[in-house]
Structures are given as C-alpha cells and as structure tokens.
Scaffold this motif. Structure first.
Motif, PDB file in Angstrom:
ATOM      1  N   GLU A 111       0.844  -1.196   0.000  1.00 39.44           N
ATOM      2  CA  GLU A 111       0.000   0.000   0.000  1.00 39.44           C
ATOM      3  C   GLU A 111       0.880   1.247   0.000  1.00 39.44           C
ATOM      4  O   GLU A 111       1.921   1.292   0.657  1.00 39.44           O
ATOM      5  CB  GLU A 111      -0.931   0.012   1.211  1.00 39.44           C
ATOM      6  CG  GLU A 111      -1.993  -1.078   1.183  1.00 39.44           C
ATOM      7  CD  GLU A 111      -2.927  -1.003   2.368  1.00 39.44           C
ATOM      8  OE1 GLU A 111      -2.658  -0.201   3.297  1.00 39.44           O
ATOM      9  OE2 GLU A 111      -3.942  -1.727   2.381  1.00 39.44           O
ATOM     10  N   ILE A 112       0.430   2.266  -0.733  1.00 36.39           N
ATOM     11  CA  ILE A 112       1.197   3.506  -0.817  1.00 36.39           C
ATOM     12  C   ILE A 112       0.217   4.671  -0.981  1.00 36.39           C
ATOM     13  O   ILE A 112      -0.818   4.547  -1.655  1.00 36.39           O
ATOM     14  CB  ILE A 112       2.187   3.450  -2.006  1.00 36.39           C
ATOM     15  CG1 ILE A 112       3.171   4.625  -1.965  1.00 36.39           C
ATOM     16  CG2 ILE A 112       1.474   3.375  -3.343  1.00 36.39           C
ATOM     17  CD1 ILE A 112       4.312   4.491  -2.955  1.00 36.39           C
ATOM     18  N   THR A 113       0.513   5.784  -0.348  1.00 46.08           N
ATOM     19  CA  THR A 113      -0.290   6.985  -0.524  1.00 46.08           C
ATOM     20  C   THR A 113       0.336   7.854  -1.611  1.00 46.08           C
ATOM     21  O   THR A 113       1.484   7.635  -2.015  1.00 46.08           O
ATOM     22  CB  THR A 113      -0.361   7.798   0.781  1.00 46.08           C
ATOM     23  OG1 THR A 113       0.954   8.286   1.103  1.00 46.08           O
ATOM     24  CG2 THR A 113      -0.884   6.941   1.930  1.00 46.08           C
ATOM     25  N   SER A 114      -0.401   8.853  -2.057  1.00 46.91           N
ATOM     26  CA  SER A 114       0.129   9.765  -3.071  1.00 46.91           C
ATOM     27  C   SER A 114       1.365  10.482  -2.542  1.00 46.91           C
ATOM     28  O   SER A 114       2.350  10.676  -3.261  1.00 46.91           O
ATOM     29  CB  SER A 114      -0.945  10.778  -3.487  1.00 46.91           C
ATOM     30  OG  SER A 114      -0.423  11.699  -4.428  1.00 46.91           O
ATOM     31  N   LYS A 159      -9.596  12.198   0.486  1.00 47.10           N
ATOM     32  CA  LYS A 159      -8.418  12.209   1.341  1.00 47.10           C
ATOM     33  C   LYS A 159      -8.057  10.830   1.886  1.00 47.10           C
ATOM     34  O   LYS A 159      -6.928  10.600   2.297  1.00 47.10           O
ATOM     35  CB  LYS A 159      -8.640  13.185   2.507  1.00 47.10           C
ATOM     36  CG  LYS A 159      -8.689  14.650   2.077  1.00 47.10           C
ATOM     37  CD  LYS A 159      -8.825  15.561   3.284  1.00 47.10           C
ATOM     38  CE  LYS A 159      -8.836  17.024   2.851  1.00 47.10           C
ATOM     39  NZ  LYS A 159      -8.953  17.931   4.025  1.00 47.10           N
ATOM     40  N   GLY A 160      -9.028   9.930   1.894  1.00 46.51           N
ATOM     41  CA  GLY A 160      -8.760   8.585   2.406  1.00 46.51           C
ATOM     42  C   GLY A 160      -8.213   7.638   1.359  1.00 46.51           C
ATOM     43  O   GLY A 160      -8.002   6.456   1.646  1.00 46.51           O
ATOM     44  N   ARG A 161      -7.969   8.138   0.164  1.00 45.38           N
ATOM     45  CA  ARG A 161      -7.533   7.257  -0.922  1.00 45.38           C
ATOM     46  C   ARG A 161      -6.090   6.790  -0.723  1.00 45.38           C
ATOM     47  O   ARG A 161      -5.214   7.580  -0.385  1.00 45.38           O
ATOM     48  CB  ARG A 161      -7.666   7.953  -2.265  1.00 45.38           C
ATOM     49  CG  ARG A 161      -7.074   7.169  -3.423  1.00 45.38           C
ATOM     50  CD  ARG A 161      -7.408   7.786  -4.755  1.00 45.38           C
ATOM     51  NE  ARG A 161      -8.832   7.626  -5.063  1.00 45.38           N
ATOM     52  CZ  ARG A 161      -9.403   8.028  -6.197  1.00 45.38           C
ATOM     53  NH1 ARG A 161      -8.671   8.641  -7.115  1.00 45.38           N
ATOM     54  NH2 ARG A 161     -10.684   7.842  -6.398  1.00 45.38           N
ATOM     55  N   ILE A 162      -5.891   5.505  -0.911  1.00 45.57           N
ATOM     56  CA  ILE A 162      -4.550   4.934  -0.973  1.00 45.57           C
ATOM     57  C   ILE A 162      -4.455   4.151  -2.274  1.00 45.57           C
ATOM     58  O   ILE A 162      -5.433   4.037  -3.023  1.00 45.57           O
ATOM     59  CB  ILE A 162      -4.261   4.009   0.226  1.00 45.57           C
ATOM     60  CG1 ILE A 162      -5.251   2.829   0.230  1.00 45.57           C
ATOM     61  CG2 ILE A 162      -4.284   4.773   1.527  1.00 45.57           C
ATOM     62  CD1 ILE A 162      -4.910   1.771   1.258  1.00 45.57           C
ATOM     63  N   TYR A 163      -3.293   3.615  -2.543  1.00 48.44           N
ATOM     64  CA  TYR A 163      -3.082   2.862  -3.782  1.00 48.44           C
ATOM     65  C   TYR A 163      -2.520   1.494  -3.448  1.00 48.44           C
ATOM     66  O   TYR A 163      -1.594   1.359  -2.647  1.00 48.44           O
ATOM     67  CB  TYR A 163      -2.157   3.623  -4.727  1.00 48.44           C
ATOM     68  CG  TYR A 163      -2.758   4.935  -5.170  1.00 48.44           C
ATOM     69  CD1 TYR A 163      -3.600   4.995  -6.269  1.00 48.44           C
ATOM     70  CD2 TYR A 163      -2.512   6.103  -4.448  1.00 48.44           C
ATOM     71  CE1 TYR A 163      -4.188   6.197  -6.656  1.00 48.44           C
ATOM     72  CE2 TYR A 163      -3.089   7.310  -4.826  1.00 48.44           C
ATOM     73  CZ  TYR A 163      -3.914   7.345  -5.933  1.00 48.44           C
ATOM     74  OH  TYR A 163      -4.511   8.537  -6.307  1.00 48.44           O
ATOM     75  N   TYR A 181      -0.750  -2.193 -12.291  1.00 47.50           N
ATOM     76  CA  TYR A 181       0.068  -2.481 -11.113  1.00 47.50           C
ATOM     77  C   TYR A 181      -0.293  -1.606  -9.918  1.00 47.50           C
ATOM     78  O   TYR A 181       0.010  -1.957  -8.781  1.00 47.50           O
ATOM     79  CB  TYR A 181       1.551  -2.300 -11.447  1.00 47.50           C
ATOM     80  CG  TYR A 181       2.001  -3.107 -12.631  1.00 47.50           C
ATOM     81  CD1 TYR A 181       2.051  -4.493 -12.566  1.00 47.50           C
ATOM     82  CD2 TYR A 181       2.352  -2.487 -13.831  1.00 47.50           C
ATOM     83  CE1 TYR A 181       2.455  -5.244 -13.659  1.00 47.50           C
ATOM     84  CE2 TYR A 181       2.763  -3.226 -14.925  1.00 47.50           C
ATOM     85  CZ  TYR A 181       2.811  -4.602 -14.839  1.00 47.50           C
ATOM     86  OH  TYR A 181       3.207  -5.344 -15.924  1.00 47.50           O
ATOM     87  N   VAL A 182      -0.909  -0.476 -10.171  1.00 46.48           N
ATOM     88  CA  VAL A 182      -1.296   0.450  -9.097  1.00 46.48           C
ATOM     89  C   VAL A 182      -2.790   0.718  -9.212  1.00 46.48           C
ATOM     90  O   VAL A 182      -3.251   1.247 -10.234  1.00 46.48           O
ATOM     91  CB  VAL A 182      -0.503   1.771  -9.192  1.00 46.48           C
ATOM     92  CG1 VAL A 182      -0.872   2.684  -8.040  1.00 46.48           C
ATOM     93  CG2 VAL A 182       0.997   1.500  -9.212  1.00 46.48           C
ATOM     94  N   GLN A 183      -3.540   0.365  -8.186  1.00 46.23           N
ATOM     95  CA  GLN A 183      -4.992   0.517  -8.207  1.00 46.23           C
ATOM     96  C   GLN A 183      -5.456   1.349  -7.018  1.00 46.23           C
ATOM     97  O   GLN A 183      -5.036   1.109  -5.881  1.00 46.23           O
ATOM     98  CB  GLN A 183      -5.669  -0.851  -8.175  1.00 46.23           C
ATOM     99  CG  GLN A 183      -5.433  -1.702  -9.412  1.00 46.23           C
ATOM    100  CD  GLN A 183      -6.124  -1.125 -10.632  1.00 46.23           C
ATOM    101  OE1 GLN A 183      -7.201  -0.545 -10.533  1.00 46.23           O
ATOM    102  NE2 GLN A 183      -5.488  -1.262 -11.792  1.00 46.23           N
ATOM    103  N   PRO A 184      -6.329   2.351  -7.253  1.00 47.73           N
ATOM    104  CA  PRO A 184      -6.816   3.184  -6.148  1.00 47.73           C
ATOM    105  C   PRO A 184      -7.794   2.431  -5.261  1.00 47.73           C
ATOM    106  O   PRO A 184      -8.577   1.609  -5.722  1.00 47.73           O
ATOM    107  CB  PRO A 184      -7.518   4.341  -6.871  1.00 47.73           C
ATOM    108  CG  PRO A 184      -7.934   3.763  -8.188  1.00 47.73           C
ATOM    109  CD  PRO A 184      -6.878   2.759  -8.558  1.00 47.73           C
ATOM    110  N   VAL A 185      -7.717   2.732  -3.963  1.00 48.26           N
ATOM    111  CA  VAL A 185      -8.648   2.175  -2.983  1.00 48.26           C
ATOM    112  C   VAL A 185      -9.152   3.332  -2.126  1.00 48.26           C
ATOM    113  O   VAL A 185      -8.351   4.068  -1.546  1.00 48.26           O
ATOM    114  CB  VAL A 185      -7.965   1.119  -2.089  1.00 48.26           C
ATOM    115  CG1 VAL A 185      -8.952   0.595  -1.038  1.00 48.26           C
ATOM    116  CG2 VAL A 185      -7.407  -0.027  -2.910  1.00 48.26           C
TER     117      VAL A 185
END
Length: 323
Positions: free
Chosen positions: A276-279, A312-316, A304-308
């Motif tokens: 998991e990674i944030t912007s 503001k709560g979005r992670i990848y 390879y990178v999908q938003p979840v």
C-alpha cells in the motif's frame, strides 16, 4: 503434464531490490550478497530439475513447485511435489558443488570443497520429515491415503556423492536420473490407488492451502526504512536517482532515458516497503513534488497500481503478481 509455473523466489527478488537501494558502503551488503548467492544457487538447481521433469510423458503427472502447506498449526515447505493417482513423490533439491557425503551414523550431510569440509543439514532427514508432514496433511483434509515417496536430488552433475549406507542410493540421486527414477516408481505402483476425482480434489486442496511465505526483508536483516534510497534507478548503469524531465526519466550519468522507470521503482517499493502507498509516499519515493505528475504516473502504472477509497482517504494498492 499439469504444472504450476515455478516463479523466481520472492526472497531473491527482495534481496536484489534492497541491494540496489543501499549505500555502497552499507555494512550488511556482504552478508546480503552471500545470502542472495545461496538462494540463487538453490533456484538454479530447481530449474535444472524442471528441465529433467520435461522428459516425463505429458499426462498423468501434476507437478507443484515451492509448496508451503500448514498442518497442526505449523507450515512446511516442499521444493517440488509430483502427484499421480498411483503415488505422491516429494523432491528435495540440492545444488551443491564439490563432493558430498551422507553419514547415516551421525545423520550428517558433509560437503567437501577446495579441501574444506562443511557439515550441512541432512536433506534425507528433511525429506523424511516432509513425507510425514504431507501424510498428516492428507489425513487432516480427509483425503484417501496414497503412497508417499521422497527423493533427494543433487542438481549439479559434477557433484560426487558418497555414503556409508548403500540403501541411500534409492533415496539420493543426480538430476539426470530423475526421469528414469520416476518411470521406475510408475511401474512399481502399477495400480491406481485413488480415483481421478479424488486426485482432482487433492490438487484443488493443495492449491487452496498453498501459502507462500512473505516476510519483511527489512525486519529480517534489521534494516531501517530510512536506509532505503528513494528514486528511479537507471537500468543501464544502475545510477540512482534519475531525473524527471520532458516526460522521461533521464540518467545524468549515462544519458539513457526511460519512459516507465517509475513502474520498476514502485515494484521495489512493493518488495521492500509493502503493498500500500499513498500519493504523498509515492512522491517522496519517486523524488517528485507535483501531485498532478503523481496522478499521471499512477495512471500509466495501471494495472500495477490501483486506487482504494476516495478523496483524502484514498490509498493505492500495489500488485505486481510476484508471489
């Protein structure tokens, strides 16, 4: 023949990734390189076995690689498992150079190389334990019992094998003898023990129960996250970091350019720091400051990178299908 593809060991990929992101004088690098060489040798030995298994008839054999199953609350690992409706065969593969001696009196496996003797874990004990554990796994899953055999396979054709027990010649072989040994087993167990339906159920439960080991390489080697160098690495000269300019990643050292270098960098992040990674974390790791550029790079890194999540709560979620 039905085969699950042998993948590059996850630990090998993690070690390669971490070596590229440590300072050149980092004190643990020699130890990491030594471990990497061992894992690479083991993987090469297993690939040599795959070549020999290619000589088997293309039906009736179901081959699994790097299986990790759980029984009685504990996991056990199998290099290669061959399943038929007549018998099960477990292979413990060793890629060892020089000469090896099996001492059944003291249960020692002794390697001699360049005049130096080294005592190693006895693979015969390992294969016997795996046979017992797999039998337990079969019973716990209410599957019909079937003969379970084990072989220690020495993949290096130049390795000299010796023992004080002739009976071990039936348990320890060179890789080149593997197809013939499997044929002998197939002829020995000439009756079908389980039905095709039961075999399919066994295969389905093996696939379902297989749980690859995925531990933190940073925890294993006690390396701080702060020691991991960020940035995109040049595939030509290994320079770190590349510079983002005019839609490319440019190397200030060899002048090569890359369009998708950030994808390889994010793969390293996945291997070393998590899925998991944030912007913000993405910008810090790629050494960019623009949120809009980060958004564009994320789009080019699909799938390879999908938003979840949203706003503001979005992670990848990083998914490189390496396991």
């Amino acid at each position: 023949m039905n085969v699950n593809e042998r993948k590059v060991p996850l630990k090998l990929l993690k070690l390669e990734a971490i070596l590229g992101r440590l300072q050149k004088d980092y004190p643990k690098i020699p130890f990491i390189k030594e471990n990497l060489a061992k894992i690479q040798a083991g993987y090469n030995g297993e690939k040599a076995i795959d070549y020999q298994l290619g000589y088997l008839p293309p039906k009736d054999y179901f081959i699994f690689h790097d299986i990790r199953l759980k029984v009685n609350g504990r996991f056990f690992q199998i290099d290669t498992l061959i399943s038929t409706n007549r018998y099960i065969l477990i292979l413990e593969v060793k890629n060892i150079a020089g000469a090896v001696r099996f001492d059944t009196i003291f249960n020692q496996f002794i390697q001699t190389k360049n005049g130096i003797e080294i005592a190693l874990p006895d693979p015969v004990l390992q294969i016997n334990r795996q046979q017992y554990q797999f039998k337990e796994w079969i019973q716990k899953n209410n599957l019909p019992l079937i003969p379970i055999n084990g072989l220690v396979v020495i993949s290096n054709p130049q390795t000299v094998i010796s023992t004080n027990n002739e009976a071990l010649s039936k348990k320890v072989i060179h890789a080149a003898s593997l197809p013939n040994k499997i044929t002998q087993l197939h002829n020995h167990f000439h009756n079908q023990i389980i039905s095709d339906k039961e075999l399919r159920k066994t295969i389905r439960l093996i696939n379902k129960g297989n749980t690859p080991l995925n531990t933190s390489i940073l925890d294993t080697y006690k390396i701080s996250k702060n020691d991991i160098l960020p940035g995109v690495i040049c595939k030509e000269c290994d320079h770190l970091p590349l510079i983002r300019e005019f839609g490319y990643w440019s190397c200030p050292n060899c002048r090569k350019r890359s369009k998708n270098g950030h994808i390889e960098a994010l793969k390293d992040y996945y291997l070393l720091l998590g899925e998991e990674i944030t912007s913000c974390q993405l910008r810090e790791f790629l050494l960019i400051s623009s949120p809009s550029l980060a958004t564009r790079l994320i789009k080019t890194a699909n799938p390879y990178v999908q938003p979840v999540g949203t706003n503001k709560g979005r992670i990848y979620k990083l998914n490189f299908d390496l396991i």
